[in-house]
Design a protein around this motif. Structure first.
Motif, mmCIF file in Angstrom:
data_model
loop_
_atom_site.group_PDB
_atom_site.id
_atom_site.type_symbol
_atom_site.label_atom_id
_atom_site.label_comp_id
_atom_site.label_asym_id
_atom_site.label_seq_id
_atom_site.Cartn_x
_atom_site.Cartn_y
_atom_site.Cartn_z
ATOM 1 N N ILE A 189 84.041 -5.649 -6.650
ATOM 2 C CA ILE A 189 84.098 -5.569 -8.109
ATOM 3 C C ILE A 189 82.885 -4.804 -8.630
ATOM 4 O O ILE A 189 82.997 -3.906 -9.476
ATOM 5 C CB ILE A 189 84.167 -6.966 -8.730
ATOM 6 C CG1 ILE A 189 85.496 -7.639 -8.375
ATOM 7 C CG2 ILE A 189 84.007 -6.878 -10.249
ATOM 8 C CD1 ILE A 189 86.733 -6.942 -8.886
ATOM 9 N N ARG A 190 81.720 -5.126 -8.128
ATOM 10 C CA ARG A 190 80.502 -4.450 -8.580
ATOM 11 C C ARG A 190 80.545 -2.955 -8.254
ATOM 12 O O ARG A 190 80.141 -2.118 -9.062
ATOM 13 C CB ARG A 190 79.275 -5.101 -7.949
ATOM 14 C CG ARG A 190 79.029 -6.512 -8.453
ATOM 15 C CD ARG A 190 77.773 -7.127 -7.857
ATOM 16 N NE ARG A 190 77.420 -8.363 -8.544
ATOM 17 C CZ ARG A 190 76.292 -9.031 -8.346
ATOM 18 N NH1 ARG A 190 75.402 -8.579 -7.470
ATOM 19 N NH2 ARG A 190 76.050 -10.137 -9.019
ATOM 20 N N LYS A 191 81.041 -2.634 -7.077
ATOM 21 C CA LYS A 191 81.168 -1.235 -6.676
ATOM 22 C C LYS A 191 82.159 -0.511 -7.576
ATOM 23 O O LYS A 191 81.931 0.644 -7.983
ATOM 24 C CB LYS A 191 81.618 -1.166 -5.223
ATOM 25 C CG LYS A 191 81.667 0.236 -4.635
ATOM 26 C CD LYS A 191 80.311 0.700 -4.194
ATOM 27 C CE LYS A 191 80.418 1.990 -3.379
ATOM 28 N NZ LYS A 191 79.106 2.441 -2.867
ATOM 29 N N ALA A 192 83.264 -1.180 -7.900
ATOM 30 C CA ALA A 192 84.288 -0.561 -8.749
ATOM 31 C C ALA A 192 83.756 -0.284 -10.148
ATOM 32 O O ALA A 192 84.076 0.742 -10.755
ATOM 33 C CB ALA A 192 85.523 -1.453 -8.810
ATOM 34 N N ILE A 193 82.964 -1.192 -10.685
ATOM 35 C CA ILE A 193 82.360 -0.968 -12.002
ATOM 36 C C ILE A 193 81.523 0.308 -11.971
ATOM 37 O O ILE A 193 81.663 1.192 -12.832
ATOM 38 C CB ILE A 193 81.496 -2.175 -12.416
ATOM 39 C CG1 ILE A 193 82.377 -3.384 -12.719
ATOM 40 C CG2 ILE A 193 80.634 -1.826 -13.636
ATOM 41 C CD1 ILE A 193 81.596 -4.671 -12.942
ATOM 42 N N GLY A 194 80.666 0.411 -10.978
ATOM 43 C CA GLY A 194 79.820 1.589 -10.874
ATOM 44 C C GLY A 194 80.615 2.865 -10.661
ATOM 45 O O GLY A 194 80.309 3.909 -11.250
ATOM 46 N N TRP A 195 81.644 2.780 -9.830
ATOM 47 C CA TRP A 195 82.466 3.955 -9.537
ATOM 48 C C TRP A 195 83.208 4.419 -10.788
ATOM 49 O O TRP A 195 83.241 5.633 -11.090
ATOM 50 C CB TRP A 195 83.431 3.610 -8.417
ATOM 51 C CG TRP A 195 84.289 4.743 -7.937
ATOM 52 C CD1 TRP A 195 84.152 6.077 -8.229
ATOM 53 C CD2 TRP A 195 85.423 4.635 -7.060
ATOM 54 N NE1 TRP A 195 85.130 6.806 -7.587
ATOM 55 C CE2 TRP A 195 85.912 5.950 -6.864
ATOM 56 C CE3 TRP A 195 86.039 3.571 -6.418
ATOM 57 C CZ2 TRP A 195 87.025 6.213 -6.060
ATOM 58 C CZ3 TRP A 195 87.137 3.833 -5.613
ATOM 59 C CH2 TRP A 195 87.617 5.129 -5.431
ATOM 60 N N ALA A 196 83.797 3.479 -11.520
ATOM 61 C CA ALA A 196 84.529 3.841 -12.734
ATOM 62 C C ALA A 196 83.605 4.503 -13.749
ATOM 63 O O ALA A 196 83.969 5.509 -14.391
ATOM 64 C CB ALA A 196 85.183 2.597 -13.331
ATOM 65 N N LEU A 197 82.414 3.949 -13.905
ATOM 66 C CA LEU A 197 81.458 4.536 -14.844
ATOM 67 C C LEU A 197 80.965 5.897 -14.356
ATOM 68 O O LEU A 197 80.835 6.845 -15.150
ATOM 69 C CB LEU A 197 80.280 3.580 -15.041
ATOM 70 C CG LEU A 197 80.598 2.266 -15.762
ATOM 71 C CD1 LEU A 197 79.398 1.328 -15.700
ATOM 72 C CD2 LEU A 197 81.011 2.515 -17.214
ATOM 73 N N ARG A 198 80.691 6.011 -13.084
ATOM 74 C CA ARG A 198 80.217 7.284 -12.539
ATOM 75 C C ARG A 198 81.251 8.386 -12.724
ATOM 76 O O ARG A 198 80.921 9.526 -13.064
ATOM 77 C CB ARG A 198 79.889 7.125 -11.055
ATOM 78 C CG ARG A 198 79.296 8.390 -10.439
ATOM 79 C CD ARG A 198 78.899 8.180 -8.992
ATOM 80 N NE ARG A 198 80.024 8.221 -8.094
ATOM 81 C CZ ARG A 198 80.451 7.206 -7.352
ATOM 82 N NH1 ARG A 198 79.829 6.037 -7.402
ATOM 83 N NH2 ARG A 198 81.479 7.334 -6.540
ATOM 84 N N GLU A 199 82.515 8.045 -12.525
ATOM 85 C CA GLU A 199 83.565 9.049 -12.676
ATOM 86 C C GLU A 199 83.694 9.486 -14.142
ATOM 87 O O GLU A 199 83.837 10.669 -14.433
ATOM 88 C CB GLU A 199 84.900 8.488 -12.171
ATOM 89 C CG GLU A 199 85.978 9.529 -11.979
ATOM 90 C CD GLU A 199 85.644 10.546 -10.904
ATOM 91 O OE1 GLU A 199 86.196 11.664 -10.959
ATOM 92 O OE2 GLU A 199 84.827 10.234 -10.005
ATOM 93 N N TYR A 200 83.618 8.520 -15.059
ATOM 94 C CA TYR A 200 83.720 8.895 -16.473
ATOM 95 C C TYR A 200 82.485 9.664 -16.922
ATOM 96 O O TYR A 200 82.558 10.479 -17.857
ATOM 97 C CB TYR A 200 83.926 7.659 -17.360
ATOM 98 C CG TYR A 200 84.136 8.045 -18.807
ATOM 99 C CD1 TYR A 200 85.186 8.865 -19.178
ATOM 100 C CD2 TYR A 200 83.261 7.604 -19.806
ATOM 101 C CE1 TYR A 200 85.376 9.249 -20.496
ATOM 102 C CE2 TYR A 200 83.437 7.978 -21.128
ATOM 103 C CZ TYR A 200 84.498 8.805 -21.460
ATOM 104 O OH TYR A 200 84.678 9.198 -22.763
ATOM 105 N N ALA A 201 81.359 9.448 -16.271
ATOM 106 C CA ALA A 201 80.137 10.168 -16.621
ATOM 107 C C ALA A 201 80.290 11.672 -16.422
ATOM 108 O O ALA A 201 79.565 12.461 -17.035
ATOM 109 C CB ALA A 201 78.961 9.655 -15.803
ATOM 110 N N LYS A 202 81.252 12.082 -15.587
ATOM 111 C CA LYS A 202 81.514 13.514 -15.426
ATOM 112 C C LYS A 202 82.094 14.106 -16.706
ATOM 113 O O LYS A 202 81.986 15.314 -16.938
ATOM 114 C CB LYS A 202 82.475 13.744 -14.261
ATOM 115 C CG LYS A 202 81.942 13.303 -12.910
ATOM 116 C CD LYS A 202 82.988 13.468 -11.821
ATOM 117 C CE LYS A 202 82.486 12.963 -10.481
ATOM 118 N NZ LYS A 202 83.525 13.068 -9.411
#
Length: 238
Positions: free
Chosen positions: A196-209
């Motif tokens: 879950i923690r990894k998914a939060i970071g991944w989702a945010l990182r992808e939108y940061a693009k």
């Protein structure tokens, strides 16, 4: 079936699925490598047994399996993926995921209970992440009312459904519903589970693009509640 129906979906009859399954099981079984299978299963934490097919070979075999077959209808896709998921070896699940990704455009909102079944049955990141981005995402994009089901999944006790909700907008870019994205991250921020923690970071990182300033501002505002892992992943490219 209702979009968030929890009952096991029935496998419909499909002549196309019959043909594909006969070809698939014959081709994959003939190429099995038991020694490699053991190593692959160990790498995936023994979530499922493997046939031992290397990815390039598996893709080559899959191309031959589907070659010359008709474009499927939703019933065919439903029958095929559910039948693949009944087989224990993981490569059959991979075939189902790839087939669904290729033909998700023929699937309606009514396919969501099938997708739910795939997510919660023999779940691991190797199938769930692809199903989230390439099946759940397109289905919700095609029918925005399904976003309400994602609102249910984000709070589900099954971590893989929650992870799917977090990741379903991965490919949305400027079409991302930022309100939902940030709300989902806040809702799950206290969850101790790595996935879950990894998914939060991944989702945010992808939108940061797409909108780096929005992600940076969100992380700064939520830094005390987000895990270090989520923060690190979110800001990795900023």
């Amino acid at each position: 079936m209702r979009p968030n129906d929890r009952r096991p979906p029935k496998i419909p009859r499909s002549a196309l699925a019959d043909t594909l399954m006969e070809r698939l099981t014959t081709a994959y079984a003939a190429a099995a490598d038991p020694e490699r299978a053991a190593a692959m299963a160990a790498y995936m934490k023994d979530v499922a047994p493997f046939l031992g097919l290397r990815t390039p070979l598996r893709r080559e075999l899959s191309k031959a399996v589907t070659g010359g077959t008709a474009e499927p209808a939703e019933t065919d896709v439903r029958a095929l993926v559910l039948r693949c998921w009944e087989l224990p070896e993981r490569e059959y699940h991979y075939f189902a995921v790839d087939y669904l990704r290729r033909h998700v455009r023929v699937c309606s909102s009514g396919f969501l209970p099938v997708l739910r079944r795939l997510i919660v049955t023999v779940p691991w990141w190797d199938t769930v992440d692809l199903l989230a981005a390439h099946a759940a995402g397109p289905l919700v994009a095609a029918d925005p009312e399904l976003a309400e089901v994602m609102d249910e999944w984000i709070g589900d006790e099954d971590l893989w459904l929650a992870r799917t909700a977090l990741l379903h907008q991965l490919r949305y870019k400027s079409a991302t519903d930022t309100g939902r994205l940030f709300a989902y991250c806040r809702r799950q921020s206290a969850d101790p589970d790595f996935f879950i923690r990894k998914a939060i970071g991944w989702a945010l990182r992808e939108y940061a693009k797409t909108d780096p300033e929005a992600v940076r501002a969100f992380v700064e505002a939520q830094r005390d509640s987000l895990s270090p892992l989520s923060v690190r992943e979110a800001l990795k490219n900023l």
